[in-house]
Design an enzyme around this catalytic site. Sequence first.
Site, PDB file in Angstrom:
ATOM      1  N   TRP A 423      42.330  44.328  35.623  1.00 34.15           N
ATOM      2  CA  TRP A 423      41.754  44.083  36.950  1.00 34.15           C
ATOM      3  C   TRP A 423      41.281  42.645  37.068  1.00 34.15           C
ATOM      4  CZ3 TRP A 423      37.880  42.151  39.746  1.00 34.15           C
ATOM      5  CH2 TRP A 423      37.737  42.568  41.071  1.00 34.15           C
ATOM      6  N   TYR A 427      42.643  39.780  39.544  1.00 32.15           N
ATOM      7  CA  TYR A 427      41.747  39.207  40.549  1.00 32.15           C
ATOM      8  C   TYR A 427      41.719  37.692  40.449  1.00 32.15           C
ATOM      9  CZ  TYR A 427      37.588  38.930  43.543  1.00 32.15           C
ATOM     10  OH  TYR A 427      36.694  38.659  44.567  1.00 32.15           O
ATOM     11  N   ASP A 443      41.698  49.447  41.389  1.00 28.91           N
ATOM     12  CA  ASP A 443      40.518  49.087  42.167  1.00 28.91           C
ATOM     13  C   ASP A 443      40.059  50.269  43.016  1.00 28.91           C
ATOM     14  OD1 ASP A 443      38.861  46.693  43.390  1.00 28.91           O
ATOM     15  OD2 ASP A 443      39.572  47.914  45.068  1.00 28.91           O
TER      16      ASP A 443
END
Length: 490
Positions: A423, A427, A443
């Site tokens: 993640w 990001y 997410d």
Amino acid sequence: MHTDREACYRAVKSRDRRFDGVFVTAVHTTGIYCRPSCPARTPGFANVSFFPTAAAAQAAGFRACKRCLPDATPGSPDWDVRADVAGRAMRLTADGVVDREGVPGLAARLGYSARQLGRILTAELGAGPLALARARRAQIARVLIETTDLRLAEVAFAAGFSSVRQFNETLREVYAASPTELRGRRSHTAAAGELRLNLAVRTPFAGRALAAFLATRAVPGIEAVGPGWYARSLRLPHGAGTVRLELADAPAHGQVVQVPATFRLTDVRDVSAAVERVRRLLDADCDPVAVDEALSGDRALAPLVRARPGLRVPGHVDGAELAIRGVLGQQVSVAAARTLAARLVESAGEPLPEALRVDGLTHLWPTPGAIAASPMSGMPASRRRAITSLASALAGGDVVLDRGADRADVRRALLAVPGVGPWTAGYVALRALGDPDVFLPTDAGVKAALAALPDADPDAWRPWRSYALLHLWTSLAAPAAETHSQEEMI
């Protein structure tokens, strides 16, 4: 596209604004180059050539059109889509790396010799790194001349020129006008200590949605928000700075509008870097018409795209800051992440000079070295270890998060840091590296949004899944929590 003469000429004949910044049109009979939407009479097909960059047209002996100002357009969206050497070199050149470190410095960052890099850029872009940097300097100089009260000698060095003589010669060659003549076009000036510039973006532009995204995540001390505006501090190559942006919606399609930006800098040599980093924050080079048309092909996603035309992927001015904040926010809400970041700013951040303390801005985000040395009391031990490891990797150069980095290399380096999972790596690619095709299936906000769109096909959103991701987040009734999957803290 510039290699397809027929397609380029059709865009010129129709004065299609969507192609402004994608290529320039050089007219042999006049010796000038224009943007595709130039309102002048369309030249004959046999009398034009098409170049991918203004630098290539200048290197071929053409000067900029005084009527359409082809350099005052957003950049080509290709530079964000492309992850090759040419695209990375363009992003670093726009950030002023050639001005600060020379061609050898640019080549070293990209892992090539200066000669190899010159050959690659000339073949791909029609101009070498020096010509690309020269075009960028000329553009910055023209903007400063026409919008500020800086003395012309100050403008020369602020734009990156090594001498006033070089500055004068370049502007006469590129614009067929002296700096003094360009100053006569000035439309407004800024207050003392301020630089008020306009940053070009293509429409539609969802400025209010961008402002809302930034406001939800604004960290006190380094960021501030108000009705229709967003401000933040900037750590720049030669000193500190701040910027305040006025963000509003521009719903028209296929045009170019200007986002007002007010800069305060301790060193005017940082103008080019400050402008480029704020343009990244705005996702200013995006082609929203092309993105929206592609995403509207999915019937499940189409209503979200119609509701928010021109939605941007918010970039960031500092990749290292974004990465640390991403780890700070693991497994907590956005509000909790803001609180943790504010504590870190207060304990390890660098106070801004008094002259820059406007709009409630008081600090610069801490350097990776300062974060690595910070005790970060009151934080779970696992998160503290992850932040310390990441900050050390950033400080030591094991992880490089500028727009010139290879995205695959960055992902591998991030995943090698204990406590950083997919993640966070995604990001960072989304906001710091400008990757337009990031998707974060773990997410929490994405899962919630997809639950309401059972027929959605994320694979159909390539290569614009980053924009689809923003549509999913902004479709929720409340801001997405951005809670990571449990594997992040292992």
